[in-house]
Structures are given as C-alpha cells and as structure tokens.
Design a protein around this motif. Structure first.
Motif, PDB file in Angstrom:
ATOM      1  N   VAL B 540      -4.148   0.231   7.981  1.00 41.57           N
ATOM      2  CA  VAL B 540      -3.349   1.335   7.459  1.00 41.57           C
ATOM      3  C   VAL B 540      -2.958   2.285   8.589  1.00 41.57           C
ATOM      4  N   SER B 603       2.232   2.801   4.037  1.00 44.97           N
ATOM      5  CA  SER B 603       0.783   2.765   4.199  1.00 44.97           C
ATOM      6  C   SER B 603       0.087   2.664   2.847  1.00 44.97           C
ATOM      7  N   MET B 606       0.057  -0.948   2.198  1.00 49.07           N
ATOM      8  CA  MET B 606      -0.996  -1.536   3.021  1.00 49.07           C
ATOM      9  C   MET B 606      -2.348  -1.360   2.329  1.00 49.07           C
ATOM     10  N   GLN B 643       5.281  -1.626  10.427  1.00 47.21           N
ATOM     11  CA  GLN B 643       4.155  -1.836   9.518  1.00 47.21           C
ATOM     12  C   GLN B 643       4.453  -2.962   8.545  1.00 47.21           C
ATOM     13  N   LEU B 647       2.480  -6.388   7.952  1.00 52.75           N
ATOM     14  CA  LEU B 647       2.068  -6.900   6.643  1.00 52.75           C
ATOM     15  C   LEU B 647       2.478  -8.350   6.491  1.00 52.75           C
ATOM     16  N   LEU B 654      -5.203  -9.103   4.590  1.00 55.56           N
ATOM     17  CA  LEU B 654      -4.213  -8.455   3.725  1.00 55.56           C
ATOM     18  C   LEU B 654      -3.532  -9.434   2.783  1.00 55.56           C
TER      19      LEU B 654
END
Lengths: 376, 912
Positions: B540, B603, B606, B643, B647, B654
C-alpha cells in the motif's frame, strides 16, 4: 414551431402565449394569492404544459397548454411557492440554461406582464432600478409626484407586480444591496417627496425574480445580507440527450429557414455535436471515459448557434448538406473563447474520444478530420 | 394501433379487477405491503385489532419462526435484523454450475469468455429479491461458497407490527417463505435451465443479462412522470403515505394491489424464474393451502407479503400448488440469528434495496402518531416533526460551521414553503419531499450541486439517523465470533492463551500463511486487537516490496470478542465485516468533494486485495475512475498509474492480476496523465521535481508496455510451470501497447516545449525535450535550436538558461556528449556572466551535471577543453599553499571536529 406573424421582432411571453393564459384564467377555479392573476397550480400548468396535469375530457377549449420548460417539475413548484413567500426568487445556473425564459414565463403568468425588467450591468445605477426625475418639471415645480419618472421597481411596487432583475450579480455590490430594504420591508423611500408620498408601500403581488450566472466572467459577489432575502433555485442544463438533440435540430432548422438557407441536417450528424456538448458538459462520456470540462459553458443555446453556423457554412461553402467537419470548424470558435486551457481540454477530447469514435463512425470521422487548429 | 392498445388496456383492467376480488374472502385476507412503509403498518394494525385473525402468515423463511419470541420481546428495541446464512457445504451449487459449464462449453467452443462458473456466481451476487442481499462471500479463499442476508425490522415495519399486534390478540404467527439457502439454489438452478433452453441461440445470452439489470418497472416510471414525481419514493409518499387516514383499509389494499399488479406486468416470467420469485411464491402459496385445509375455529387468516407477491398468491392458492422440493440443510449450513441493526444501514441510500429512505424521519412520524400528543391533530403533529428536523439541521449547520449557517428565519421560510408545496401537491401535510424541497429552496444560497453539497449530505444523515437497536437478554452471540474462532481453528492459530507470539508468514510460497495474513489484515481493519503488524512488504505504501516474509505479533484477549461484536454491525463474518468497513471507507471517499487524489483511492484497492476482498474491490473501480478523472495533480495520477501497474504485476500476496477493470483504469490514468502534461509547464515551484519524476515514470511505463508487447508477440517461452507465472503472462499480454497510445505522451511533452518561456519552468521544458530527443521524436537540430533559444535568447533570468540544461540532462544525459552544440552554447553563455551571476548559478549548474556518470563528465570536459584550444584546466588539487594557511586549516578542522563530537553529531574515532 409556427412562424412568427407579428409586428414585433420578439414577442414577450404574455403576448406570445396570450391565448393560453386566457384559457387557464377561465378554467382556474382554485384560490389565487392576493395580487396574482392565476392560481399556483395554473401557473405550474402554464410552464410545464398539460401533459402532466389531468385535463378534463369535457373541456372543449382548443387551446392546448404547451410545455415551455423541460426539467424538474418540483423546481417549478418551489419557484412558485418562493414567489408567494416574503422572499425573492434567485435563479442561478450556468449560462444558457433558460433562466431568463423561466423568469419571463413566471412574471407573465403571475402578473400578466414580463416587462418590468431591470437589466443588471456593471453600469446599472439606482435611478434605473427605482426612479428618476423629469428634470424640466423638477426645476419648474420642485420634487413632486408628477415629476417622478418610475423605473421598473417603482412600478412593480405600486401595481403589485413581479419585477425581474436580470443578471443581478453583474451589478456592483452596492447597487445590488439597494434591494435589501425593499425585499425585507417591502417599502421604497422617496425622500425627495413630502408628506405621505415619501414612503411607498408595496401592493400585494409584488416580488422579485432575479437571475444570476454562476460560471461566468465579470460577475460580482453577492452580500450575505442580500442572499438571505432570496430563495435560490438552480436551473440545470437539459439532462435528456435525445430531447436536447430534438431541440437543437428544430431550432437550427428554424434559424436556417429564416435566412433561407435550407441545409439538409441529418439527425445522425447533429448527434455528433450534441454528444460532444453533453460529454464536455458532464465531464464523462457514455462509454465512461472521463474528460476535462472546459471553463466555457457548453449550453444548449451554444449548441444551437454552432449548428446554425455550421449549417450556413455547409449551405454557402459546402454542398448544402451538413457534415461533421462543418460542425468541428464552428465548434472551435464557440469553445475556444479566451482560455488556452480550454483548447488543451478540447484537443484532448478530440485525441482520445473523437479519434476513437472516428474508427467506427463516418460522421465522427468527418468531425475528427475537420478539427482544424485543434489538431495541432 | 390505438384500438388494440385500448383493448389491451381493457383486458388488463379486467384481469386486475378479477384479482382484486380474490384478495379478501371470509376465510382469508391477503394484505399487500411495501416493506418498511408506515401507512401499511398502520392499516395492518387496525385490521388485526378489528378482525382478530386466528393465524398470521408472513413473508420470510420459515426458520424465522424460531425467533418470533425474541423479536416480539418488549426488550427488543428496533432497529434489529434477522440474519440468515447459507453455507453450501454439500457442494450443490458446484454441481449445478458444473452441469451449466458443460452445457455452455457445448455451445461456445471457441469463445474464451467468462467461464460458466464465473457467470453463475455473478448472477448470484446480483440477485436481489426485495429484502435479501446475498453476498457470496468466498471466491478466492478455500471453503464452501457462503451467502447471507439481513431482514431488518424497524418499529414501523408492517411485518413486525403484524407480529407484535398479532401476539397481543393471540393469533398464531408463522413465516411461510422458502429458506434462504433454498432460494439461492433455486436461482442457480433456474439460471441453468434458462440457459439450457436458450442453448440453440446463444445470442440471447447477453440480452438476458441486460434485462436482469432492469430493476425499475416502466409502469412505475411512467406513473411517476405523469404525477410529476421525481422518483419512486416520492411517488409512493404521494400515492400512499399521504393517505394515512384518508382512506379505509379495503381501499388501501385495492389500490396497492392494483399498483403492484401493474408494476408486475413489466417482468417476464423468465425474469421471475431467474430471481427465484416463482419458487418462493409457490412455497408461500402451498403454506397458505395448508392453513386453509386446517379448518380451525376462530378468526380469518391474514397473509402479509410484499405487494409484488400478494397479487400472484390467490391464483396459486386456487391451483393448490405444491411446495418446491425442500433441501435438507446439514450441520452449520444454515442458521438464523437476531442481530442489532442500525438506521444508517436501513437507509435505502446505503444500498439496502427494499428500504425506504430516511428511516429516522419515518420513525419520528410513527412515534409522534403513537404518542398522540394532546390536542394536536395528526397533520399538526406531523408538521411538528417536520419542524423539528428543520431546527435540527439548522442547529447542526451552526455547530459544524458549514459555509452557510442556517438561521431561524430560514427554518421558518422552509417550513412555510414545505406547507405551501404540500398545498399545491394536494398533500394533507408536508411529505418528505415537500420538506426536502423547502430545505433545498431556503437553506442553500447558491447552486445545489456546489454550495448545497455539504448541507444536503448533512440532511441525508439527519434524515437517515444513526440509532442502533438493542437485543432482548438471552440472545445467542452473533455469528461473527463463531466465524472468527472457526477461521482461527482452520488456520491453526492460538486462541487459548493471552501471551504474545510472533508469527512469520511466507506470503509467496505458503497458501495457509497467505490466508492468515489476509485474516490479520481484515482483523486490523475492523479494529480487532488480535494481531499487530510488525513488518513485511508494504504494497500500500510501496515500501519494502521485495520482502517475502511478513511478521505479526498475536495475542488473544477478551477485547477480541467485544470488538468483534462491535464490528458485527458491519457484517456477520470477519470477511464480511472487513468488506463492510471497506465499503464505508469507499463511501467516505465518494462523499469527499475536493482534494481528490487518485493515489489515495488506488491504495484502498490495494488494501482490499491485501485483505483478499477481491470480490468487493470491484465497487472501487468506478470510484477510482472518477478520482482519476478529477485529479488535478500529475504526480498523484502517475503514482496511481504505477500502483495500478504494481497491482497488475503483483503475484501471490495480492492476486490482483485478474481484477476486472484494472487495464481500463490504467488506461484512464494514462490518458489523464498525458492530458495533465499539457498544463504542468508552469506548475508551482515545489512541484517541479515531482513533475519531472512523473514524466520519467510515464516514459518508463510506456517503454515497458512496448517491450512486453514485443515479447508476447514473439511468443515468450512459457518455461515456468507455476500457475502464477502463467497468470502473469496472461495479464501482461493484456497491457498491449495499443491501449497506451504513445502519441499522447509525446503530444503532451510537445505542448510543454511549445509553451512560452515566460509561462514555463525551463527545467521542465528541458526534461520534456530530453525525453522527446532520446525517444527519437525530436531531431538533434531541433533540440539544439530549442536549448539555444533558452541559452542565447533575450531572457534576462539566467536561472532559466541553466534550468533548461538541468532538465535536459536529467532525462537524457547522453545529450551532453552527443550533441556538441549544447555544451558550446552553454560555454558561450557562461563566458558572458559576471562573477556574481556565476556564483548565484553555481548550485544549479552543479545539480545539472551531478546526475552524470564520471565517464560522461570526463567526456564533456574533454569536449569543453577542445573548445578552448585543448588548454588544460590546471590541476584539480591545489598544492601551493603557505604553511601558515595549512596550519590554520588543520586547527580549524580540529575545532569543528570537537564541536561536532560534543554535540553528539558524530560518534567515535571512525569519523573524521
């Protein structure tokens, strides 16, 4: 739309819809607020048309009450009720959302006249709002009631009628604030006159409809004191894209017809324009792509003017058939007024959205190819 | 045309009036209701007291019978909810979906779209039969599929009123609907059947899915439009709630049934089959048939169901339909609990489909009626309630210091307006929308969407309320605690002793450890003090991503249980509660009108993935989209982009590579970033570094996409046999370069370059030029003329000249020795500076060249020296200094050293 057969270039609402107002007045049995020509319900019918009110079968009057305003009926209700209350009504919203038209319709239906209008500008003076003097008489007789020249507000107070104040925020704040005492006490002082004449009390039926553009240049702040004396109503842009398309098509055709330029306008082509306007106004396309909103307003009125100009272009310089490229060419002048940021935003829209749609649709392709300086 | 429609209308009219006749007989009365409608509750109460029925049959799973005692207990304070779940331990659904998959594969061999199972699961999550909100809770984790639903009750819920009053008059009370799990199974089975029927024409599949989204009946919409109502809730108030006393119960039943019968016409039989309605109605009808056969003494039978079902029941009863086959639920497969509920969850706005909006408002109306204040007419006491809401909002606006403080005259004006609006709209007293209109007109000074936003969200909160119910004593514990212990046992976690333990979790290689990590993350998100995060890869915040092991400290304490109970407001399992909490965060983000930062929302996504809540993560996608679209900061959009890329590439911890919409979001972020490039040239001083950083990231991002495409086109060897590396290739082939139009980036950069010098930071211009040059989008000659423009132009500010070089070298250091003209120009420029200017610019110049590698610097200095006829710059080290100067320097050095030592700024002998 029927061609205008009148000696006036533009008829005020009370003349244009005179027959409708008369019909409503005849049918209107409900209680009327003091000083009003029609009951609140009849006024609502006048504005939103009869599709919504149940019309009795027996009623054989040939006059149909047309729909003049497309939008939230509840907003109209609130506006009418505000005018019955002791507060003024302030219509706010982006330019081109028919605020002035709504104010004209309300004034015509409530007071039978929409002519008591003050146009707010940077140079509006108190004289133009309240009253001024016939200077010859003033010099000869001194300040008397006869020497006084009433301005719209004065007339509205004495007759008990609705006064319209267009674009109130264009006036400097000190001029705006002259309305405070009138809205709260419903009294106008004329200190020059003597005796009982120096205080003018408003007759029932008097109230004020003001309009103000929010997203426009050259407007002033409004004082909190004046804000408190108004009920605000936001007039939104037309939400229904199909309806907007219909409207733009009709109005553009009418305008072109008036200047005898009979350009063929296909709905599919015009849809490109209306979709562009809707996308840029909402900041999001139907596909869900986010786009930047330009600072200039993408109003329906602007769309009509683009369509009209593009129609002329197509008629005189093209083959008499409106194409996407004509629209793109005219769009540039409408959207790119003075903000360089807007150019970037629209350019981006062309690069991402229009380019993509151009792959599968010829009108969008033509629109993309006609983008001119937006392509640089 | 019109004749046939007139005929059809006549036909419908006849059908409806025939149906109305069957609703009330001597033996039985079918009472249609809308869930949580006060007017229905009032009339039901009246009817029961008048007719004293011998039995009351209520819509709701029959296992609810076991909780009637608790529900009608005096100490049970609303809002509460019956919670029921279904855990498919016997694999019934898997069986159905296997059959389904087989049939789908039959028809579409070459389409590699969604597999049958996925589609089936999808359907289940969307089915929303009135009062049920099933959520398949587990998809990625192991364990059987789980579903759960709440049936909330408030004091004015007609069902609860029927139960309470029925108990008082001594009626037998019974729930008659299918079990919740049975409904789920029926839905899945219906799905399979329908698809089987359509096998021959798979084109139908899509339209079928579309129809299921058509939640609003077109009849209701047309009626609302005709009556000038904005939405269904206003229409309902206008037609029914305003008629509290105006009509007698029979008329209400007829009106409501007519209305429902018309609305039902918009639903095809297939739709009703798919959402399980038909099976449920068969079940309810068969229970009624049973009761009718019982021939007991006493009053009539009262059937209380949602109006939508009521209109279908008499015909089914007449046909004596059989109950659909019953399921035998095993141990732990299904259960019913009474739970505390809250008003804000009951509010229709927060996603409860069958709810009425503004529960606190309707509750206050209901209470005011019950209290029957002295000497007030009903309309007066309702007006008093309205006024109290206005006063409350006005008070809160001042307490919370909203931009516009609502004054008492405003409240008076709003009340006046609400009453007058009620008059125009023919309401006996101001209805909810009349009151809201009064607020909209009198409390908002400005545009509704801009100035009004804060106030209206306050209004929504006040109207929704936040009361939480109370359970009667002796209720068993909420299932969330059982769920927690079950999970802990399954994952072999310590829950007996309260001493601290440290766990090291191998996120990549151990599936159990991964599950534990997810559970811990969930627990900490709902503030359950069981496990404390020590360290590990923090996706994160983007820290220590290369770590493999996560460390946690665990300790059990009684606080674990109590905080779980608190968290049970969010859901009945740990997973569900974490998802509920996540939903709350999301809606908070939704409400925030300014300061949009796309990085922040990503985030949250995430975090959702880290908790293993992939299913729920879906709802964030549109929100991220919106935030990206409105984010004004290049840096935060680019960080969102990277980000998202992380991911997409992240593996086991994740497992987000297949999250729907990820590619789309990356694309949106990319587009937005490129668009923002157009306006970064004159960003505020303090953002320059981050802007340049973002530009570099964008270039790298694009480069990596392109190189991947090349790889995937040339066919990368699938050497590894790990399933995750397969997932990875799948995912990355999706990021095709085509989706990321490199032209957009270059256009943005070009826009920066073409900005007028006065309006831009030369360092950003230099950086943009560097990227364009090294990507071959700008020739050397163009570059030289651009840089020369800055160096030799008439711009007075010398800092600008140096800035452009600094920017250029930061993105394309090779330029310094490849394009000789630039160094020449700089050299020439330097010659023209006086000492003062040179000293002022020295820091910038040093920064400009600091990023270069030593050999580059060497090359440059050779070039420069060549410009000056190859002359040497002289020795870099000066050795001709006098002894006195040297001694002074040494002494000074010592003193400084001692000073630093004393202040503790350097330690020990090693430092010098």
């Amino acid at each position: 739309m029927s061609p205008i057969s009148s000696e006036y270039l533009r008829e005020p609402a009370e003349i244009r819809y005179g027959a409708e107002l008369e019909t409503l007045a005849q049918r209107d049995l409900a209680a009327k607020p003091p000083g009003w020509k029609l009951s609140p319900k009849a006024i609502r019918t006048f504005i939103v048309g009869e599709e919504f009110e149940k019309r009795s079968r027996k009623d054989a009057t040939p006059t149909l009450i047309t729909k003049k305003f497309h939008g939230d009926v509840a907003m109209i209700d609130r506006a009418i009720v505000s005018l019955m209350s002791n507060r003024g009504l302030l219509l706010v919203g982006e330019p081109g959302t028919a605020k002035s038209m709504l104010s004209e319709l309300l004034a015509a239906a409530i007071s039978g006249t929409s002519a008591l209008t003050i146009q707010g500008t940077a140079g509006t003076t108190e004289d133009q709002i309240k009253y001024s003097w016939n200077y010859a008489m003033l010099l000869a007789e001194g300040p008397t009631a006869d020497a006084l020249v009433p301005a719209p507000l004065y007339t509205g107070l004495t007759q008990g009628q609705i006064v319209r104040f267009e674009e109130i925020t264009r006036c400097p704040p000190e001029i705006q604030d002259t309305m405070i005492s009138i809205l709260s006490d419903k009294v106008l002082h004329v200190p020059e006159l003597r005796g009982g004449e120096n205080v003018l009390f408003a007759k029932p039926g008097f109230n004020l409809i003001a309009t103000a553009n929010t997203r426009d240049r050259g407007v002033h702040e409004m004082s909190a004191a004046l804000k408190r004396r108004f009920n605000f109503e936001t007039v939104p842009p037309i939400a229904d894209k199909h309806f907007e398309l219909e409207l733009v098509l009709n109005q553009a055709n009418e305008l072109l017809h008036q200047v005898k330029a009979d350009t063929v306008i296909e709905k599919d082509v015009l849809e490109v324009l209306v979709t562009t306007f809707v996308d840029l106004r909402k900041g999001k396309t139907d596909e869900g792509t986010m786009v930047d909103k330009p600072s200039t307003t993408m109003s329906t009125a602007e769309a009509v003017s683009v369509a009209f100009a593009a129609g002329l272009d197509a008629f005189y310089f093209g083959e008499g058939r409106l194409r996407g490229e004509h629209l793109a060419k005219q769009l540039v002048g409408t959207v790119l007024k003075d903000s360089t940021d807007d150019a970037k935003k629209v350019r981006q829209y062309f690069d991402v959205v229009v380019k993509n749609r151009a792959r599968s649709n010829e009108h969008w392709k033509s629109f993309y190819e006609g983008r001119g300086i937006l392509g640089q | 045309m019109s004749e046939s429609t007139a005929e059809a209308r006549h036909d419908t009219q006849e059908k409806v009036s025939a149906m109305l006749l069957t609703l009330r007989t001597e033996q039985i009365t079918y009472f249609p209701i809308r869930h949580h409608s006060p007017v229905c509750a009032i009339h039901i109460e009246k009817w029961i007291l008048e007719h004293k029925p011998r039995v009351i049959l209520i819509e709701g799973p029959s296992s609810f019978d076991s909780r009637i005692e608790q529900l009608t207990d005096e100490k049970c304070l609303c809002p509460v909810a019956l919670f029921t779940n279904f855990v498919d331990k016997k694999g019934r659904l898997a069986e159905i979906s296997a059959k389904f998959r087989a049939s789908v594969e039959d028809t579409s061999e070459n389409s590699q779209g969604a597999s049958g199972e996925e589609e089936l699961e999808e359907r289940q999550s969307e089915i929303d039969p009135e009062d049920v909100t099933p959520q398949p809770m587990t998809q990625m984790d192991f364990g059987p599929p789980r579903f759960s639903a709440y049936y909330p009750f408030c004091d004015y819920s007609p069902e609860l009123v029927a139960l309470r009053v029925g108990k008082a008059v001594g009626a037998r009370l019974r729930f008659i609907d299918l079990e919740y799990g049975e409904t789920i199974i029926h839905q899945a089975e219906a799905m399979r059947q329908v698809h089987e029927q359509l096998k021959a024409e798979p084109a139908h599949l899509e339209s079928l899915a579309d129809d299921s989204h058509l939640r609003h009946s077109s009849y209701v919409e047309a009626l609302a439009r005709k009556l000038g109502c904005r939405n269904f809730d206003e229409l309902w108030d206008h037609l029914f709630e305003s008629q509290r006393d105006g009509i007698n119960t029979d008329v209400l039943i007829n009106r409501l049934a007519t209305y429902c019968a018309m609305a039902r016409q918009d639903y095809s039989r297939q739709q009703l089959l798919l959402d399980g309605t038909l099976a449920r109605e068969d079940c309810m009808a068969s229970a009624i048939v049973d009761e009718l056969a019982r021939k007991a003494d006493g009053g009539p039978i009262l059937v209380v169901t949602g109006g939508f079902h009521t209109v279908a029941l008499p015909a089914l009863v007449a046909k004596c339909v059989k109950r659909p086959s019953a399921e035998n639920f095993g141990e732990g497969e299904s259960g019913v609990w009474l739970m505390r509920y809250s008003f804000d969850k009951l509010d229709a706005r927060s996603g409860y489909g069958a709810g009425m909006p503004s529960p606190a408002y309707y509750d206050r109306l209901w209470q005011s009626e019950k209290e029957a204040a002295s000497g007030l007419t009903e309309a007066q006491s309702f007006e008093k309630v309205s006024a109290s809401f206005l006063v409350e909002i006005s008070r809160l606006s001042r307490e919370k210091q909203l931009p516009y403080l609502v004054s008492t005259p405003d409240a008076i004006a709003a009340m006046q307006m609400a009453k007058q609006l009620a008059g125009i709209r023919s309401h006996p007293w101001p209805m909810r929308e009349d009151l809201l209109d009064g607020i909209r007109a009198c409390f908002i000074k400005g545009e509704v969407d801009i100035e009004g936003q804060v106030l209206l969200s306050l209004v929504r909160q006040v109207f929704a309320g936040n009361r939480v119910g109370q359970l009667p004593p002796g209720c068993d514990l909420p299932p969330i605690i059982a769920d927690f212990y079950g999970e802990a046992k399954r994952l072999r976690l310590e829950c007996e002793r309260s001493d601290t333990k440290v766990l090291a979790l191998d996120l990549y290689r151990n599936e159990r450890h991964r599950a534990i990590s997810r559970l811990f993350h969930r627990l900490s998100s709902i503030m359950v003090p069981y496990a404390t995060y020590v360290d590990g890869p923090d996706f994160v915040r983007g820290r220590n991503i290369d770590l493999l092991i996560e460390h946690w400290q665990t300790a059990w304490s009684p606080a674990v249980e109590s905080s779980l109970i608190e968290a049970s407001v969010y859901g009945t399992t740990v997973e569900e509660a974490a998802a509920g909490k996540l939903g709350e965060q999301i809606s908070k983000l939704e409400d925030e009108s300014n300061g949009r930062s796309s990085g922040l929302v990503v985030s949250v996504l995430m975090r959702a993935c880290r908790m293993g809540l992939h299913r729920h993560a879906r709802t964030i996608v549109p929100l991220i989209d919106k935030h990206i679209g409105e984010d004004p900061q290049l840096a935060s959009v680019v960080s969102a982009l990277s980000q998202l890329e992380l991911l997409k590439r992240a593996r086991e911890p994740l497992e987000a590579a297949h999250l729907t919409g990820l590619s789309y979001l990356m694309q949106a972020a990319y587009h937005r970033a490129c668009a923002l490039l157009h306006s970064v040239a004159n960003c505020p001083e303090d953002q320059i570094t981050s802007v340049i950083g973002s530009m570099k990231i964008l270039r790298e991002f694009l480069a990596s996409c392109h190189s991947e495409r090349k790889q995937s086109v040339s066919g990368s060897p699938a050497s590894s046999n790990s399933q995750f590396s397969k997932a990875k290739t799948d995912a990355t082939t999706e990021i095709l370069a085509e989706e990321f139009d490199s032209q957009l980036l270059y256009k943005g950069l070009q826009a920066i370059i073409s900005c007028a010098a006065q309006e831009s930071h030369s360092i950003i211009v230099g950086a943009a030029a560097g990227i364009l040059y090294s990507d071959g989008k700008m020739t050397g000659a163009e570059l030289v003329s651009l840089i020369n423009g800055f160096l030799t132009g008439t711009v007075i500010d010398a800092r600008k000249s140096v800035g452009v070089v600094r920017g250029l070298l930061s993105t394309a250091s090779e330029v310094a020795w490849q394009v000789n003209e630039i160094i020449q120009a700089l050299d020439c420029q330097m010659g023209g500076w006086d000492e003062e200017t040179f000293m002022a610019l020295l820091p910038d110049l040093r920064l400009a060249f600091a990023a270069l590698a030593p050999q580059d610097i060497c090359k440059i200095s050779e070039n420069v020296s060549a410009l000056h006829g190859g002359a040497s710059f002289g020795p870099l080290v000066l050795s001709d200094i006098a002894e006195a100067d040297l001694n002074l320097g040494l002494a000074l050095n010592k003193r400084v050293h001692n000073q630093l030592l004393r202040d503790g700024l350097i330690g020990g002998e090693n430092e010098s």
